[in-house]
Design a protein around this motif. Sequence first.
Motif, PDB file in Angstrom:
ATOM      1  N   PRO A  42       0.808  -1.231   0.000  1.00  0.00           N
ATOM      2  CA  PRO A  42       0.000   0.000   0.000  1.00  0.00           C
ATOM      3  C   PRO A  42       0.831   1.266   0.000  1.00  0.00           C
ATOM      4  CG  PRO A  42      -0.073  -1.087   2.151  1.00  0.00           C
ATOM      5  CD  PRO A  42       0.591  -2.043   1.205  1.00  0.00           C
ATOM      6  N   ASN A  43       2.110   1.172   0.383  1.00  0.00           N
ATOM      7  CA  ASN A  43       2.993   2.331   0.375  1.00  0.00           C
ATOM      8  C   ASN A  43       3.642   2.560  -0.988  1.00  0.00           C
ATOM      9  OD1 ASN A  43       2.607   2.896   3.167  1.00  0.00           O
ATOM     10  ND2 ASN A  43       4.010   1.216   3.660  1.00  0.00           N
ATOM     11  N   GLU A  44       3.403   1.614  -1.916  1.00  0.00           N
ATOM     12  CA  GLU A  44       4.011   1.723  -3.237  1.00  0.00           C
ATOM     13  C   GLU A  44       2.951   1.571  -4.319  1.00  0.00           C
ATOM     14  OE1 GLU A  44       7.184  -1.067  -3.508  1.00  0.00           O
ATOM     15  OE2 GLU A  44       8.351  -0.170  -1.887  1.00  0.00           O
ATOM     16  N   ARG A  45       1.840   2.251  -4.131  1.00  0.00           N
ATOM     17  CA  ARG A  45       0.731   2.118  -5.058  1.00  0.00           C
ATOM     18  C   ARG A  45       1.010   2.758  -6.418  1.00  0.00           C
ATOM     19  NH1 ARG A  45      -4.064  -0.012  -2.954  1.00  0.00           N
ATOM     20  NH2 ARG A  45      -3.390  -1.530  -1.418  1.00  0.00           N
ATOM     21  N   GLN A  46       2.081   3.536  -6.536  1.00  0.00           N
ATOM     22  CA  GLN A  46       2.424   4.107  -7.823  1.00  0.00           C
ATOM     23  C   GLN A  46       3.243   3.149  -8.682  1.00  0.00           C
ATOM     24  OE1 GLN A  46       1.013   6.932  -8.949  1.00  0.00           O
ATOM     25  NE2 GLN A  46      -0.068   6.760  -7.006  1.00  0.00           N
ATOM     26  N   ASP A  47       3.612   1.986  -8.106  1.00  0.00           N
ATOM     27  CA  ASP A  47       4.288   0.948  -8.885  1.00  0.00           C
ATOM     28  C   ASP A  47       3.205   0.090  -9.531  1.00  0.00           C
ATOM     29  OD1 ASP A  47       5.744  -1.082  -9.962  1.00  0.00           O
ATOM     30  OD2 ASP A  47       6.392  -1.946  -8.050  1.00  0.00           O
ATOM     31  N   PHE A  48       3.002   0.295 -10.827  1.00  0.00           N
ATOM     32  CA  PHE A  48       1.882  -0.352 -11.489  1.00  0.00           C
ATOM     33  C   PHE A  48       2.216  -1.762 -11.997  1.00  0.00           C
ATOM     34  CE2 PHE A  48       0.837   4.183 -11.847  1.00  0.00           C
ATOM     35  CZ  PHE A  48      -0.453   4.160 -11.356  1.00  0.00           C
ATOM     36  N   SER A  49       3.409  -2.277 -11.698  1.00  0.00           N
ATOM     37  CA  SER A  49       3.796  -3.588 -12.206  1.00  0.00           C
ATOM     38  C   SER A  49       2.921  -4.715 -11.678  1.00  0.00           C
ATOM     39  CB  SER A  49       5.267  -3.874 -11.876  1.00  0.00           C
ATOM     40  OG  SER A  49       5.467  -3.890 -10.472  1.00  0.00           O
ATOM     41  N   SER A  50       2.312  -4.523 -10.505  1.00  0.00           N
ATOM     42  CA  SER A  50       1.458  -5.568  -9.941  1.00  0.00           C
ATOM     43  C   SER A  50      -0.031  -5.232 -10.065  1.00  0.00           C
ATOM     44  CB  SER A  50       1.810  -5.794  -8.464  1.00  0.00           C
ATOM     45  OG  SER A  50       1.548  -4.619  -7.709  1.00  0.00           O
ATOM     46  N   TRP A  51      -0.354  -4.128 -10.741  1.00  0.00           N
ATOM     47  CA  TRP A  51      -1.758  -3.767 -10.908  1.00  0.00           C
ATOM     48  C   TRP A  51      -2.428  -4.697 -11.914  1.00  0.00           C
ATOM     49  CZ3 TRP A  51      -4.484   1.292  -9.944  1.00  0.00           C
ATOM     50  CH2 TRP A  51      -3.990   1.897  -8.788  1.00  0.00           C
ATOM     51  N   ARG A  52      -3.758  -4.731 -11.879  1.00  0.00           N
ATOM     52  CA  ARG A  52      -4.494  -5.719 -12.645  1.00  0.00           C
ATOM     53  C   ARG A  52      -5.666  -5.081 -13.398  1.00  0.00           C
ATOM     54  NH1 ARG A  52      -2.530 -10.397 -10.254  1.00  0.00           N
ATOM     55  NH2 ARG A  52      -4.055 -11.769 -11.247  1.00  0.00           N
ATOM     56  N   VAL A  53      -6.253  -5.870 -14.270  1.00  0.00           N
ATOM     57  CA  VAL A  53      -7.486  -5.505 -14.962  1.00  0.00           C
ATOM     58  C   VAL A  53      -8.348  -6.749 -15.001  1.00  0.00           C
ATOM     59  CG1 VAL A  53      -6.421  -5.973 -17.229  1.00  0.00           C
ATOM     60  CG2 VAL A  53      -8.479  -4.567 -17.087  1.00  0.00           C
ATOM     61  N   ASN A  54      -9.655  -6.583 -14.784  1.00  0.00           N
ATOM     62  CA  ASN A  54     -10.532  -7.751 -14.818  1.00  0.00           C
ATOM     63  C   ASN A  54     -11.731  -7.507 -15.724  1.00  0.00           C
ATOM     64  OD1 ASN A  54     -12.343  -6.211 -13.335  1.00  0.00           O
ATOM     65  ND2 ASN A  54     -12.178  -7.419 -11.468  1.00  0.00           N
ATOM     66  N   VAL A  55     -12.549  -8.547 -15.891  1.00  0.00           N
ATOM     67  CA  VAL A  55     -13.608  -8.531 -16.887  1.00  0.00           C
ATOM     68  C   VAL A  55     -14.711  -7.532 -16.552  1.00  0.00           C
ATOM     69  CG1 VAL A  55     -14.998 -10.381 -15.840  1.00  0.00           C
ATOM     70  CG2 VAL A  55     -15.008 -10.068 -18.349  1.00  0.00           C
ATOM     71  N   SER A  56     -14.821  -7.100 -15.312  1.00  0.00           N
ATOM     72  CA  SER A  56     -15.813  -6.081 -14.966  1.00  0.00           C
ATOM     73  C   SER A  56     -15.184  -4.697 -14.828  1.00  0.00           C
ATOM     74  CB  SER A  56     -16.542  -6.452 -13.667  1.00  0.00           C
ATOM     75  OG  SER A  56     -15.637  -6.570 -12.594  1.00  0.00           O
ATOM     76  N   SER A  57     -13.931  -4.557 -15.260  1.00  0.00           N
ATOM     77  CA  SER A  57     -13.207  -3.281 -15.245  1.00  0.00           C
ATOM     78  C   SER A  57     -13.255  -2.615 -13.878  1.00  0.00           C
ATOM     79  CB  SER A  57     -13.750  -2.322 -16.311  1.00  0.00           C
ATOM     80  OG  SER A  57     -12.901  -1.196 -16.434  1.00  0.00           O
ATOM     81  N   ARG A  58     -12.856  -3.344 -12.885  1.00  0.00           N
ATOM     82  CA  ARG A  58     -12.841  -2.795 -11.525  1.00  0.00           C
ATOM     83  C   ARG A  58     -12.009  -1.515 -11.485  1.00  0.00           C
ATOM     84  NH1 ARG A  58      -9.937  -5.921  -6.428  1.00  0.00           N
ATOM     85  NH2 ARG A  58      -9.646  -4.072  -5.104  1.00  0.00           N
TER      86      ARG A  58
END
Length: 268
Positions: free
Chosen positions: A130-146
């Motif tokens: 949570p302290n590195e939320r600007q690192d998008f390497s682990s961010w995701r996308v799902n079928v409902s576009s959360r």
Amino acid sequence: MAIDNPGPALSEAQVEQFIRDGFVRIDRAFSRDLAEQGRAILWRDLPCDPQDPKTWTQPVVRLGWYGQEPFRQAANTPVLRAALDRLVGQGRWQPRADLGTFPVRFPARAAPNDDGWHVDVSFPGDSSDPNERQDFSSWRVNVSSRGRALVMLFLFSDIGPDDAPTRLRVGSHLDMARFLEPAGEAGLATPRVDRVGAGRPEALAIGEAGTVYLCHPFMIHAAQKHRGTEPRFLAQPSLGLAEPYRLERPDGAYSPVETSIRRALGRA
């Protein structure tokens, strides 16, 4: 493929275009005067001289965030708000007070290193710090576009075919929905989409300053090298959701974004 905007709300033809192609272009979504005011602010933050092309040595310079009055006004014009209500649903999206970052592209000799086909991720994975939320390497996308209602392109300069317009794979949002469905709500982290929608035609996000492209959150898109003569100024903010997209609604009140996903999955 652009359909001109006839008034304060999108026409049925424009809505159907969005469902089918994954984007709609709105001409004169904000004024040229606001675009000029915005460019003046951006030039002050750039490490180069607007009058001396010899100083334009980098292919792209990223600036952000920008919430000064010209940007706030551009993000909240009546015509744009009406279009967002129509595509996402009234009360279902989060207004923006800024336009986020600007990747300013220059006609430099060097090629950009950010021109690969991709889809924007929209939420952090469970393992993200949570302290590195600007690192998008682990961010995701799902079928409902959360977390993301739309991807938007705000043109703050006139952009022609040679001025590094964003490339769009027309209809690729449908392929992306089918690609994401097996991953369920967990989604995928920075998915490789080189071949997803590879056979689709390409469109270029061109237009006069003040044009806005509203794109489906699953639109596969890419940057490209600047081959023109003047720098390109474009903001690419996402639009947040005030409530999640739902692919099953008891009342059947689906937004065009939801309808397109349902069609791709054979549910409509």
